[in-house]
Design an enzyme around this catalytic site. Sequence first.
Site, mmCIF file in Angstrom:
data_model
loop_
_atom_site.group_PDB
_atom_site.id
_atom_site.type_symbol
_atom_site.label_atom_id
_atom_site.label_comp_id
_atom_site.label_asym_id
_atom_site.label_seq_id
_atom_site.Cartn_x
_atom_site.Cartn_y
_atom_site.Cartn_z
ATOM 1 N N ALA A 11 0.842 -1.200 0.000
ATOM 2 C CA ALA A 11 0.000 0.000 0.000
ATOM 3 C C ALA A 11 0.872 1.243 0.000
ATOM 4 O O ALA A 11 1.213 1.787 1.057
ATOM 5 C CB ALA A 11 -0.932 -0.017 1.207
ATOM 6 N N GLU A 19 -1.209 6.632 -3.743
ATOM 7 C CA GLU A 19 -2.340 7.404 -3.224
ATOM 8 C C GLU A 19 -2.933 8.244 -4.350
ATOM 9 O O GLU A 19 -2.323 8.380 -5.420
ATOM 10 C CB GLU A 19 -1.875 8.325 -2.095
ATOM 11 C CG GLU A 19 -1.309 7.610 -0.889
ATOM 12 C CD GLU A 19 -0.864 8.555 0.212
ATOM 13 O OE1 GLU A 19 -0.416 8.061 1.252
ATOM 14 O OE2 GLU A 19 -0.972 9.794 0.020
ATOM 15 N N GLU A 69 5.143 -0.509 -10.956
ATOM 16 C CA GLU A 69 6.530 -0.676 -10.484
ATOM 17 C C GLU A 69 7.434 0.434 -11.023
ATOM 18 O O GLU A 69 8.643 0.262 -11.166
ATOM 19 C CB GLU A 69 7.100 -2.052 -10.878
ATOM 20 C CG GLU A 69 6.250 -3.226 -10.432
ATOM 21 C CD GLU A 69 6.661 -3.769 -9.078
ATOM 22 O OE1 GLU A 69 7.671 -3.327 -8.532
ATOM 23 O OE2 GLU A 69 5.957 -4.650 -8.574
ATOM 24 N N GLN A 80 8.797 6.529 -17.756
ATOM 25 C CA GLN A 80 9.416 7.837 -17.569
ATOM 26 C C GLN A 80 10.179 7.908 -16.239
ATOM 27 O O GLN A 80 11.243 8.531 -16.164
ATOM 28 C CB GLN A 80 8.345 8.935 -17.628
ATOM 29 C CG GLN A 80 7.782 9.155 -19.021
ATOM 30 C CD GLN A 80 6.969 7.978 -19.557
ATOM 31 O OE1 GLN A 80 6.210 7.342 -18.820
ATOM 32 N NE2 GLN A 80 7.156 7.671 -20.843
ATOM 33 N N GLN A 132 7.439 -11.227 -46.645
ATOM 34 C CA GLN A 132 8.583 -10.647 -45.957
ATOM 35 C C GLN A 132 8.200 -9.595 -44.919
ATOM 36 O O GLN A 132 8.882 -9.459 -43.891
ATOM 37 C CB GLN A 132 9.558 -10.058 -46.979
ATOM 38 C CG GLN A 132 10.294 -11.131 -47.783
ATOM 39 C CD GLN A 132 11.307 -10.538 -48.740
ATOM 40 O OE1 GLN A 132 11.133 -9.427 -49.230
ATOM 41 N NE2 GLN A 132 12.367 -11.275 -49.018
#
Length: 383
Positions: A123, A126, A364, A368, A280
Amino acid sequence: MIRDQETLNVLLDNIARFVRERLVPNEERVAEDDEIPADIVDDMKAMGLFGLTIPEQFGGLQLTMEEEVLAVFELCRASPVFRSLIGTTVGIGSQGILFDGTPEQQEKYLPRLATGELIASFALTEPEAGSDAASLRTTAVRDGSDYVVNGTKRFITNAPQAGIFTLMARTNPAEKGAGGVSAFIVDAKTPGISFGKNDRKMGQKGAHTCDVIFDDVRVPAANLIGLKEGQGFKTAMKVLEKGRIHIAAVCVAVAERMLDMALDYAVQRKQFGQAIANFQLVQAMLADSKAEIYAARCMVLDAARRRDDKLPVSTEASCAKMFASEMCGRVADRAVQIFGGAGYMSEYGIERFYRDVRLFRIYEGTTQIQQTVIARNMIRELS
């Protein structure tokens, strides 16, 4: 670092068989019902999948980072939803206790996490703090032998199933940055905790997230991880660094599954009197995907081995997570393109993966944020 190749091979073979025989045949059912069947969850517990990273002394398998990555390469050839159920317990939900918890905290919680009796949830995020994790507003105020927690956490994976939360909260209001944040172990049944409705997401149906609201929740001071205030952000960063290598491995495995699906379709689908795999431009999409997957797999294994060797891996973990998650999105897009009109239809399954993998570039740490971490580390090393 592989400790016992023979034992590891048995584990990997068992996971591969489980994926083939139990998980893949149930992917569509899970997506339709938005729920992983209880018997599959029980099988995952019996296999020890909830305890992959927990030390053997607490009943886990204690995989090294390289071994964990190899296990993920097998497990995530099925829908990533299945991994999500164990992911917070194997990773960010339990590792804070393992890294920085006291011996008493580890003894109390890790054995039940290893068996899947408890599901751990992390946790941190937020409404006003996601990528800027140091700005979180949830507070934990000391009151006698307890801390009183108030605040709202958002998009918390496995919150509806959680037995405990690894909670990040601000214990020092005067310290506005990372130094004021502490980490706690919070029983999910503690009075004052309530949950929002399950989030309706773009993909990953069956993996549940929701808001978690803390309203004057009393948490024993003994549940402060490491019994030290102000260490929560450092704990979170250590947990996320390892988690980024794990997620990068997930991206590799799912990309391999999508490429297999695209290749099978390209060989079978005929246009202009021949299989489209003979064209291709289709071959170029297959080849680009294969090369990028190979590159990502090498990056993940290298980062894992460096971590096992106790080397700094902040940059390598972010590189692997950034490249692998972006690669996975490109492979998904090419796979849908190879399927053509069929790729837009749910019955072929590839559109579900296309939606599922979009999240990899966000959680995670967004792409950026990884770029920022990598560049800052480069500048720091130079100076």
